[in-house]
Design an enzyme around this catalytic site. Structure first.
Site, short mmCIF file in Angstrom:
data_model
loop_
_atom_site.label_atom_id
_atom_site.label_comp_id
_atom_site.label_asym_id
_atom_site.label_seq_id
_atom_site.Cartn_x
_atom_site.Cartn_y
_atom_site.Cartn_z
N SER A 106 27.38 46.38 46.87
CA SER A 106 26.97 46.39 45.47
C SER A 106 26.34 47.72 45.08
O SER A 106 26.93 48.77 45.30
CB SER A 106 26.05 45.20 45.22
OG SER A 106 25.85 45.02 43.85
N ASP A 248 28.18 48.75 38.10
CA ASP A 248 27.75 49.09 39.46
C ASP A 248 29.02 49.19 40.33
O ASP A 248 30.13 48.94 39.84
CB ASP A 248 26.71 48.09 39.98
CG ASP A 248 27.27 46.73 40.30
OD1 ASP A 248 28.31 46.36 39.73
OD2 ASP A 248 26.69 46.01 41.13
N ASP A 250 30.62 47.48 42.53
CA ASP A 250 31.57 46.37 42.64
C ASP A 250 31.79 45.68 41.29
O ASP A 250 32.42 44.61 41.22
CB ASP A 250 31.14 45.36 43.72
CG ASP A 250 29.85 44.65 43.39
OD1 ASP A 250 28.93 45.29 42.85
OD2 ASP A 250 29.75 43.43 43.68
N ASP A 252 30.21 43.97 39.10
CA ASP A 252 29.77 42.66 38.62
C ASP A 252 28.61 42.80 37.63
O ASP A 252 28.32 41.87 36.89
CB ASP A 252 29.43 41.68 39.77
CG ASP A 252 28.35 42.18 40.71
OD1 ASP A 252 27.96 43.36 40.62
OD2 ASP A 252 27.90 41.37 41.54
MG MG Z 1 27.12 44.36 42.25
#
Ligand code: MG
Length: 458
Positions: A106, A248, A250, A252
């Protein structure tokens, strides 16, 4: 002291080449596969798991290793490639997989990577399931199979298209496209760039993308908070764009910059998404105890209800499913719309925010003014479990006049603000979050917390 490999409910996180290696990842894959087989019982049908990864350089190595571990216990693998975390969530249900794996750390710095797990419903395992997976891993309980029954690996390149299809289904594409929004996108060279550019093109936006190559060489410190997004703010202003979006690595989480080039804070992402959803239907929202009161204000005006949960994406998603919530998420810019999946999704967030702008005709700065503002301060400090209990006990005495929620640490709600004190799930630290309409009120609560800290920690 070398850093420990962290195994929490959301998976595993460590430092590549130190404590997170190919062999560890393969064993974690075997533990997850054994758990899935164990949970499915003995009906004989083969299970499959979908694997995706963010853009970190170590991603392919870990994806291969986890995949090998799964194949070794007789679970088939579908590799969906370099994609955002929520895209793996979409593919798990689309392909009818028994689980999903995302290789990502992340927003953590580049030396880290991690292995996040999803069950067949696209949700992170609940606490008891996560505990069993960890136990299988630590006790090396791997149900290896013989040669004939080993899993195979298939590759799928339809993940982006499937995810975009689900996001477009919750938006009015024509209404957004008619506005021809000028958008700047900062994907920090994570997994979000390519798919988000495609989504924005579908929505008829004129896009200037920065840091949109998924090289894994992060263009700035990856957490989408104000201090890391100064370049995005400048580009939004220089290009005269109507909005800036930051993801960010990844993808999400989603943060927003307004048309003046001002970072508005991640708390507004959920507030704006909820404002749009509640303008369409009366329903419930779910969010964690550390999230701003803005969503309560929006819900109250619309005659809607907000359910508060312990911190953790899986807690919010479970509450949403149980209560049939129309929107949910976290104050860190994590939007969950169950129509796309029970997982935080910056693409769903982008669609809902653009929809709100298109339908109201209001700029981002006008929308934030409509929503109103609070002062929020987050602090964290080292405290072991005994000290943490003592701090909570004293806080309860100090704030005895507040409405108390004890489902995750203590959250104290006052007329003029709230305080949430809790222990971290992954490290021996406590977090204290304070929010109020007035800065001086925040300072007062912070002062009271500091006094308690001094008393316990010296
Ligand atoms: Mg993330």
């Amino acid at each position: 002291m070398p850093e420990q490999l962290i195994i929490s409910i959301s998976g595993m996180r460590g430092i590549i080449g130190e404590n997170l290696t190919a062999s560890i990842a393969a064993e974690y894959g075997s533990a997850f596969g054994t758990f899935l087989k164990d949970s499915a019982g003995s009906n004989g049908s083969r299970l499959s798991v979908c694997i995706g990864r963010d853009s970190r350089g170590s991603g392919r190595m870990l994806a291969s290793a986890v995949g090998a571990g799964l194949c070794g216990v007789g679970v088939d693998v579908v590799d969906v490639g370099l994609v955002p975390t929520p895209t793996v969530g979409v593919m798990v249900t689309h392909l009818g997989c028994a689980g999903g794996v995302i290789i990502t750390a992340s927003h953590n710095p580049i030396q880290y990577n991690g292995i996040k797990l999803l069950l067949g419903n696209s949700m992170a395992p609940p606490v008891d399931a996560a505990g069993r997976i960890k136990q299988f891993f630590l006790e090396k309980r791997f149900d290896y199979v013989d040669s004939a029954r080993c899993g195979g690996v298939a590759f799928s390149d339809e993940a982006d298209a499937k995810h975009i299809e689900r996001v477009l289904a919750i938006a009015d594409k024509e209404a957004i496209a008619a506005k021809g929004f000028r958008v700047v996108l900062d994907s920090v060279n994570g997994a979000g760039g390519p798919i988000t550019r495609k989504l924005l093109a579908e929505l008829g936006c004129q896009v200037s993308a920065i840091n949109d190559e998924p090289t894994g060489v992060f263009a700035h410190t990856p957490e989408p908070i104000a201090e890391n997004l100064t370049n995005l703010c400048e580009v939004v202003k220089a290009e005269g764009a109507e909005i800036g979006f930051a993801q960010d690595p990844d993808a999400d989480r989603l943060a927003i910059v307004d048309e003046a080039g001002t970072y508005i804070g991640e708390e507004y992402t959920l507030a704006m998404a909820a404002k749009y959803i509640f303008s369409k239907k009366v329903g419930k929202a779910a969010t964690n105890l550390s999230t701003s009161r803005m969503i309560d204000d929006i819900a109250a005006k619309a005659g809607c209800q907000v359910i508060r949960t312990p911190v953790g994406e899986a807690n919010v998603a479970s509450a949403m499913l149980e209560n049939d919530c129309v929107i949910g998420g976290e104050g860190n810019g994590g939007i969950i719309d169950l129509r796309v999946g029970p997982i935080r999704d910056s693409l769903a967030g982008i669609a809902l925010v653009l929809q709100l702008m298109a339908e109201t005709g209001r700029s981002v700065s006008q929308l934030t003014a409509d929503i109103g503002s609070y002062y929020m301060t987050k602090t964290k400090f080292a405290a072991d479990s005994k000290q943490a209990m003592e701090i909570l006990k004293l806080a309860k005495q100090q704030f005895s006049d507040a409405r108390l929620d004890v489902s995750d640490g203590y959250r104290f709600d006052f007329e003029d603000g709230w305080v949430h004190i809790r222990s971290s799930n992954t490290e021996p630290v406590m977090r204290a979050i304070v929010e109020a309409k007035d800065r001086s009120i925040v300072q007062r609560y912070l002062g009271e917390i500091a006094k308690i800290r001094r008393e316990v920690l010296g």
